[in-house]
Scaffold this motif. Structure first.
Motif, mmCIF file in Angstrom:
data_model
loop_
_atom_site.group_PDB
_atom_site.id
_atom_site.type_symbol
_atom_site.label_atom_id
_atom_site.label_comp_id
_atom_site.label_asym_id
_atom_site.label_seq_id
_atom_site.Cartn_x
_atom_site.Cartn_y
_atom_site.Cartn_z
ATOM 1 N N SER A 54 0.828 -1.211 0.000
ATOM 2 C CA SER A 54 0.000 0.000 0.000
ATOM 3 C C SER A 54 0.864 1.263 0.000
ATOM 4 C CB SER A 54 -0.940 0.006 1.211
ATOM 5 O OG SER A 54 -1.962 -0.959 1.041
ATOM 6 N N THR A 55 2.009 1.199 0.658
ATOM 7 C CA THR A 55 2.943 2.338 0.620
ATOM 8 C C THR A 55 3.427 2.565 -0.803
ATOM 9 O OG1 THR A 55 3.659 1.912 2.891
ATOM 10 C CG2 THR A 55 5.116 3.252 1.536
ATOM 11 N N LYS A 58 0.695 4.318 -2.857
ATOM 12 C CA LYS A 58 0.567 5.758 -2.568
ATOM 13 C C LYS A 58 1.653 6.588 -3.252
ATOM 14 C CE LYS A 58 -1.887 5.370 1.875
ATOM 15 N NZ LYS A 58 -1.993 3.915 2.024
ATOM 16 N N HIS A 59 2.725 5.952 -3.678
ATOM 17 C CA HIS A 59 3.770 6.675 -4.425
ATOM 18 C C HIS A 59 3.344 6.947 -5.868
ATOM 19 C CE1 HIS A 59 6.592 5.781 -1.138
ATOM 20 N NE2 HIS A 59 7.401 6.652 -1.703
ATOM 21 N N LEU A 63 0.976 10.663 -3.473
ATOM 22 C CA LEU A 63 0.576 10.853 -2.074
ATOM 23 C C LEU A 63 1.797 10.748 -1.158
ATOM 24 C CD1 LEU A 63 -2.774 8.837 -1.886
ATOM 25 C CD2 LEU A 63 -2.494 11.321 -1.859
ATOM 26 N N ARG A 88 -1.214 13.179 -11.083
ATOM 27 C CA ARG A 88 -2.486 12.747 -10.497
ATOM 28 C C ARG A 88 -3.611 12.689 -11.530
ATOM 29 N NH1 ARG A 88 -1.653 15.867 -4.701
ATOM 30 N NH2 ARG A 88 -0.277 14.265 -3.849
ATOM 31 N N MET A 93 -6.689 6.916 -8.195
ATOM 32 C CA MET A 93 -6.605 5.931 -7.125
ATOM 33 C C MET A 93 -7.967 5.630 -6.516
ATOM 34 S SD MET A 93 -3.542 5.776 -4.445
ATOM 35 C CE MET A 93 -3.240 4.331 -3.435
ATOM 36 N N PHE A 95 -9.594 3.583 -3.216
ATOM 37 C CA PHE A 95 -9.177 3.061 -1.918
ATOM 38 C C PHE A 95 -10.093 1.936 -1.435
ATOM 39 C CE2 PHE A 95 -7.460 7.361 -2.166
ATOM 40 C CZ PHE A 95 -6.142 7.142 -1.801
ATOM 41 N N ASP A 173 -6.271 0.080 -4.315
ATOM 42 C CA ASP A 173 -5.619 -0.370 -3.087
ATOM 43 C C ASP A 173 -6.612 -1.153 -2.229
ATOM 44 O OD1 ASP A 173 -3.923 -0.772 -0.986
ATOM 45 O OD2 ASP A 173 -3.862 1.310 -0.328
#
Length: 283
Positions: A54-55, A58-59, A63, A88, A93, A95, A173
């Motif tokens: 998940s990290t 977010k890249h 984010l 973006r 994205m 969630f 995600d």
């Protein structure tokens, strides 16, 4: 090669500080990750909780910004803050919890919110809303309140909201983590349709193994590093190694694996019920 995503030696750490701003703990969430994604691919990133998947997600739409290394999205470096808005727009994205993504009380207004913020003309916004809701088979619900929808329907509307902004890539995600099996199937059918019919690049972050059997490529992460990569048949042929990383395999793959251990000549990496039945009938 036309790459949508390129991660090169990507590093990200979570730093915890005390009240005096002293560093008390550093957790390396991403550790020198290299991942290339071609335009139009369906990529799955697997891993148990805390693996860094998940990290990494977010890249992709800025984010989080790399502490070391670089991440390129549609040819733009996420370290370049001047390009963040464009990035973006290229990478949308979705969630885990669809309720956290709604900003309006009517489905069509919610889907139109993103393109409105991008400055799209009103006439074009409504065209995009119709096209996006049609793509996820939610057009009949355009006048409904999101609160009246099922979990799977809500997540499909959330996907339509991202689609309406016309990204080249959609990052999901854990999009089905809070859904029942019926809702999960609705969302996965939608994701596969977007990839195959709309040509959209898909990055799916998940821990549900059966969701990734149709992916073009799978990356398995553990403790911030990519520990396995390959097509689904290559990954799911390595049942014991996946279990070492605290991951399961699709039930039908597990069954074929156990039968093979008992000496029954089943092929490696059976991914679907259809494949299993075909192999069984040939015995």
């Amino acid at each position: 090669m036309n790459y949508m995503i390129r991660a090169k030696n990507l590093v990200y750490e979570y730093i915890r500080r005390d009240k005096e701003d002293n560093v008390v703990d550093i957790t390396t969430a991403i550790n020198k990750v290299n991942i290339d994604v071609e335009q139009g691919q369906f990529i799955a990133v697997l891993g148990h909780n805390g693996s860094g998947k998940s990290t990494f997600a977010k890249h992709i739409n800025g984010l989080l910004i790399p502490m070391e290394g670089s991440l390129w999205v549609d040819g733009k470096n996420t370290n370049d803050m001047k390009k963040l808005w464009e990035i973006r727009q290229s990478a949308g994205m979705v969630f885990q919890n669809p309720d956290n993504q709604f900003v309006a009380n009517v489905v069509e207004e919610d889907v139109g919110f993103g393109p409105e913020n991008l400055g799209v003309k009103t006439s074009k916004i409504w065209k995009r809303v119709e096209e996006s809701l049609s793509a996820v088979e939610m057009l009949p619900f355009r006048k409904k309140s999101p609160n009246k929808l099922s979990g799977g329907q809500k997540q499909r509307v959330a996907i339509a909201g991202v689609m309406a902004m016309r990204p080249k890539c959609i990052i999901l995600d854990e999009p089905t983590a809070m859904l029942d099996p019926g809702g999960r199937k609705e969302v996965m059918d939608t994701i596969r349709k977007l990839n195959k019919e709309e040509g959209m690049t898909v990055i799916l972050i998940t821990h549900y193994m059966d969701e990734v059997v149709y992916a073009d490529k799978i990356f398995v992460m553990d403790h911030g590093s990519v520990v396995m990569e390959g097509i689904p048949k290559e990954i799911f042929a390595q049942v014991d190694e996946l279990k070492n990383y605290h991951l399961n395999v699709p039930q039908v793959t597990e069954l074929a694996y156990e039968l093979r251990k008992e000496g029954i000549p089943m092929p490696k990496a059976v991914l679907t019920v259809e494949e299993f039945m075909e192999a069984f009938e040939k015995m």
